[in-house]
Write an enzyme that holds these catalytic residues in place. Sequence first.
Site, short mmCIF file in Angstrom:
data_model
loop_
_atom_site.label_atom_id
_atom_site.label_comp_id
_atom_site.label_asym_id
_atom_site.label_seq_id
_atom_site.Cartn_x
_atom_site.Cartn_y
_atom_site.Cartn_z
N GLU A 44 8.70 -46.72 -3.10
CA GLU A 44 9.05 -47.26 -1.79
C GLU A 44 9.85 -46.25 -0.97
O GLU A 44 10.76 -45.59 -1.48
CB GLU A 44 9.90 -48.53 -1.92
CG GLU A 44 10.28 -49.08 -0.54
CD GLU A 44 11.37 -50.14 -0.55
OE1 GLU A 44 11.72 -50.62 0.54
OE2 GLU A 44 11.87 -50.46 -1.64
N ASP A 109 26.74 -43.62 -5.94
CA ASP A 109 27.18 -43.38 -4.56
C ASP A 109 28.70 -43.48 -4.53
O ASP A 109 29.27 -44.51 -4.89
CB ASP A 109 26.54 -44.43 -3.64
CG ASP A 109 26.93 -44.25 -2.18
OD1 ASP A 109 27.57 -43.23 -1.86
OD2 ASP A 109 26.59 -45.13 -1.36
N ASP A 111 31.92 -43.00 -1.97
CA ASP A 111 32.24 -42.93 -0.55
C ASP A 111 33.74 -42.77 -0.37
O ASP A 111 34.53 -43.49 -0.99
CB ASP A 111 31.75 -44.21 0.13
CG ASP A 111 31.69 -44.07 1.64
OD1 ASP A 111 32.72 -43.69 2.23
OD2 ASP A 111 30.63 -44.34 2.23
#
Length: 381
Positions: A44, A109, A111
């Site tokens: 995808e 991830d 941040d």
Amino acid sequence: MSTAYERQNLPELLQAYYRLLFPHKLFHRWLSYGNDAGYFERREFSFTLSGDVYVRYQSFADCQELEKAIVSRCPEKIDIGAVYNIKPKDSKSIGLVAFKAEHRELVFDIDMTDYDDVRTCCKGADICDKCWPFMIIAAKILNRALREDFGFKHLLWVYSGRRGIHCWVADQRARKLAGDARNAIVDYLSVVEGGEFKAKKVSFDGTHNLHPCIASAVLTVDKHFKSLILEKQNLLETTQQINAVIDICPDTELKQQLRTVLLNPKLKDSTTRWEQLEKTCQEFYDRIDRITPKNYNKLRTKHFVTELKLQFCYPRLDANVTKGVNHLLKTPFSVHPKTGRICVPIDFKDIDTFDPFKAPDISLLCHQMDDKSSNATNGRL
């Protein structure tokens, strides 16, 4: 002509970038994994188009089809999703119930906004050279754990283009991990827990030794702690900051001792205050030489200094990104629309010297391409 990035110029810049600079072939080669089980055509992709138009469940037969779509549609953001049981573009024909994510890189991830409770130089989306070392520490701790504790070999570290870093673990067994296994890995790697309203975010049982993974993380933190926390962040500079750290201590007696020592006006900087904090804690626990009903609870807080170090410096993971097999993550080499910076891979051996402010900028790259083309043309005249 100025080469400074301006958001309104992004559509024009992206046309040149995707046509001339984006590594379509290498990108396709990576995600094909040797054409393993039709990976690429069942992968995808999502595009965020101009005007915040979000398009999911796209898939492409080959590199040419992907390149054509990217160049023609000029997405402001490209995200990579999972490999599904059928081509994502055909998902509507079978319904979402039968449409299942099968494989996905194990992704992380990190941040900078998740460090807002401990960094003093910036908040929100802003970063600077004083807080970027939080990302360096996080990468070092995760890289060691993923390679040594889990045995993964194929790790790709990527600058997010603005305020963080991503890690893609591409080993075949990592891609095939089910949701419960991903959850277990996140749980193993998670140490800092609790939101902004929870003062103490790291807790260990002082009656036991630290787990080897935690002990190794502490060694990494110790190499950066003075420079980052005490000098760059100056975390014990004000009375308010000192009290905030003291309030994390769970032992009433030790807390009072720390308040007396650390608020001494003779201590002039964060470094000397931290040294006194360590000394006071060590002396406090040296007096507890055996477990009795009276001091058992005090012994349970023996790792307080270590807990503080990890609360300040340990990686703060976005758990949902890692746990979700079908979670999307920004592709390497995409452009961050707000900064114009390219999401470039980071050579891990150079992680200490990587400078996010020197990451390639789409505006500068396109101007360099224009200059090169102009010089070549003039040279032929």
